[in-house]
Design an enzyme around this catalytic site. Sequence first.
Site, mmCIF file in Angstrom:
data_model
loop_
_atom_site.group_PDB
_atom_site.id
_atom_site.type_symbol
_atom_site.label_atom_id
_atom_site.label_comp_id
_atom_site.label_asym_id
_atom_site.label_seq_id
_atom_site.Cartn_x
_atom_site.Cartn_y
_atom_site.Cartn_z
ATOM 1 N N ASN A 10 1.069 -1.146 -0.264
ATOM 2 C CA ASN A 10 -0.190 -0.026 0.055
ATOM 3 C C ASN A 10 0.669 0.927 0.021
ATOM 4 O O ASN A 10 1.466 1.582 0.998
ATOM 5 C CB ASN A 10 -0.317 0.168 1.083
ATOM 6 C CG ASN A 10 -1.622 0.802 1.412
ATOM 7 O OD1 ASN A 10 -1.786 2.267 0.412
ATOM 8 N ND2 ASN A 10 -2.366 1.679 2.470
ATOM 9 N N TRP A 11 0.727 2.187 -1.172
ATOM 10 C CA TRP A 11 1.784 3.496 -1.470
ATOM 11 C C TRP A 11 1.199 4.291 -0.659
ATOM 12 O O TRP A 11 1.644 5.304 -0.737
ATOM 13 C CB TRP A 11 2.248 3.314 -3.184
ATOM 14 C CG TRP A 11 3.028 2.052 -3.239
ATOM 15 C CD1 TRP A 11 3.051 0.988 -3.135
ATOM 16 C CD2 TRP A 11 3.702 1.654 -5.228
ATOM 17 N NE1 TRP A 11 3.616 0.357 -4.301
ATOM 18 C CE2 TRP A 11 3.967 0.874 -4.692
ATOM 19 C CE3 TRP A 11 3.123 2.870 -6.435
ATOM 20 C CZ2 TRP A 11 4.448 0.228 -6.719
ATOM 21 C CZ3 TRP A 11 3.620 2.342 -7.320
ATOM 22 C CH2 TRP A 11 4.778 1.672 -7.245
ATOM 23 N N LYS A 12 0.216 4.350 0.213
ATOM 24 C CA LYS A 12 -0.603 5.002 0.068
ATOM 25 C C LYS A 12 -0.322 6.618 -0.263
ATOM 26 O O LYS A 12 -0.059 6.676 -1.554
ATOM 27 C CB LYS A 12 0.334 5.697 2.610
ATOM 28 C CG LYS A 12 0.487 4.156 2.359
ATOM 29 C CD LYS A 12 0.505 4.786 3.896
ATOM 30 C CE LYS A 12 0.434 3.152 4.967
ATOM 31 N NZ LYS A 12 0.057 3.433 6.017
ATOM 32 N N HIS A 96 -9.928 0.338 4.715
ATOM 33 C CA HIS A 96 -8.042 1.059 5.425
ATOM 34 C C HIS A 96 -8.147 1.919 7.292
ATOM 35 O O HIS A 96 -9.183 2.230 6.804
ATOM 36 C CB HIS A 96 -7.272 1.152 4.938
ATOM 37 C CG HIS A 96 -6.057 1.324 5.523
ATOM 38 N ND1 HIS A 96 -5.259 2.761 6.073
ATOM 39 C CD2 HIS A 96 -4.651 0.395 4.985
ATOM 40 C CE1 HIS A 96 -4.366 2.194 6.730
ATOM 41 N NE2 HIS A 96 -3.649 0.707 5.632
ATOM 42 N N GLU A 98 -6.693 4.162 8.401
ATOM 43 C CA GLU A 98 -7.087 5.617 7.676
ATOM 44 C C GLU A 98 -8.151 5.908 7.144
ATOM 45 O O GLU A 98 -8.445 7.326 7.691
ATOM 46 C CB GLU A 98 -5.093 5.713 6.439
ATOM 47 C CG GLU A 98 -4.479 5.444 7.759
ATOM 48 C CD GLU A 98 -2.822 5.127 6.894
ATOM 49 O OE1 GLU A 98 -2.910 5.532 5.868
ATOM 50 O OE2 GLU A 98 -2.254 4.486 7.596
ATOM 51 N N GLU A 168 -5.229 -5.277 10.942
ATOM 52 C CA GLU A 168 -4.071 -4.183 10.987
ATOM 53 C C GLU A 168 -4.410 -3.451 12.243
ATOM 54 O O GLU A 168 -5.462 -2.985 12.494
ATOM 55 C CB GLU A 168 -5.075 -3.518 9.722
ATOM 56 C CG GLU A 168 -3.866 -3.863 8.410
ATOM 57 C CD GLU A 168 -3.641 -2.856 7.377
ATOM 58 O OE1 GLU A 168 -2.469 -3.178 6.978
ATOM 59 O OE2 GLU A 168 -4.513 -2.297 7.277
ATOM 60 N N GLY A 174 2.418 2.294 10.645
ATOM 61 C CA GLY A 174 3.229 3.263 10.519
ATOM 62 C C GLY A 174 3.594 3.364 11.932
ATOM 63 O O GLY A 174 4.489 4.562 11.983
ATOM 64 N N SER A 214 3.576 -2.307 10.697
ATOM 65 C CA SER A 214 4.761 -2.058 10.653
ATOM 66 C C SER A 214 5.816 -3.800 10.180
ATOM 67 O O SER A 214 6.335 -3.349 10.671
ATOM 68 C CB SER A 214 5.060 -2.049 11.758
ATOM 69 O OG SER A 214 4.478 -0.223 12.129
ATOM 70 N N GLY A 235 2.253 -1.218 4.070
ATOM 71 C CA GLY A 235 3.021 0.364 3.939
ATOM 72 C C GLY A 235 3.949 0.673 4.064
ATOM 73 O O GLY A 235 4.654 0.322 2.684
ATOM 74 N N GLY A 236 4.638 1.271 4.920
ATOM 75 C CA GLY A 236 5.801 2.189 4.956
ATOM 76 C C GLY A 236 7.248 1.146 3.922
ATOM 77 O O GLY A 236 7.575 1.288 3.303
HETATM 78 C C1 PEP Z 1 -0.823 -0.316 5.801
HETATM 79 O O1 PEP Z 1 -0.549 0.712 5.245
HETATM 80 O O2 PEP Z 1 -1.721 -1.173 6.173
HETATM 81 C C2 PEP Z 1 0.507 -0.597 6.906
HETATM 82 C C3 PEP Z 1 0.078 -1.819 7.638
HETATM 83 O O3 PEP Z 1 1.216 0.034 7.038
HETATM 84 P P1 PEP Z 1 2.735 0.242 7.214
HETATM 85 O O4 PEP Z 1 3.288 -1.037 6.724
HETATM 86 O O5 PEP Z 1 3.388 1.635 7.846
HETATM 87 O O6 PEP Z 1 2.922 -0.157 9.410
#
Ligand code: PEP
Length: 250
Positions: A10-12, A96, A98, A168, A174, A214, A235-236
């Site tokens: 997920n590039w956000k 998600h 966010e 999640e 994040g 994470s 994500g990150g």
């Molecule tokens: C996500 O955006 O779904 C996520 C899990 O982010 P991160 O890996 O940065 O915690």
Amino acid sequence: MGRRKIFAGNWKMYKTYSEALELVNGLKAGLKKTAGREYILFPPSPYLKDISALCVSTPFVTGAQNMYSENQGAFTGEISPLMVKDCGASFILIGHSERRHVFHETDEDVNRKVKAALAHGIEPLLCIGELLNERENGETVSVLKRQIHGAFSGIEKSAAEKVSIAYEPVWAIGTGKVATPEIAEKAHVSIRDIIKELYGEDLALSVPILYGGSVKPDNIAGLYKMNNIDGFLVGGASLEIKGFLEIINI
Ligand code: PEP
């Protein structure tokens, strides 16, 4: 049993257009493990069509990070399921954290989006997870139950079979605080129990449940060994070619 194995990035709201192209080309060049696995990239929507084109005839497919539940209309700033499909995407992230916590999407919004995606043949990757205070208050399972019941409300089993789930925990997204393999596994088992109550054991055993929060190259190994973790939503760490390749080539 042979559940689907899914690795998703997920590039956000990150990357310029040229950086996005560089990322997808780097991933294509470095992917080694392809047998029995699916790889989904969720780029920002303005790049979706071009990234989808770059993924044709590769092990990667694309998804949108969000969409509205109507086909068209006066909904400034939104994108519709028809547009997502037109851009060549086959998946959609729904619910998600966010979206839920920054943009205040409710379980009802999530349900409408899941129904819209299924109606258009787009595969939903449904995200669920508890806040830190909910976990500390012992409410994790009741939160997961509320989110799952909400998301699947009014959805027949034959359609529910097309939905994948990402667990999640919000406190892990994040933050650098990954769930331990045992915490994640326990939540995944609870999710299967909730799906079993709703749709029966066969669907509970076949639904792919990804872990997200994470995930990094140095913490994936323990999670990967767990019986009920069928892949990862990253994500990150999906924004960097070398690190994401270490994750998806595990
Ligand atoms: C996500 O955006 O779904 C996520 C899990 O982010 P991160 O890996 O940065 O915690």
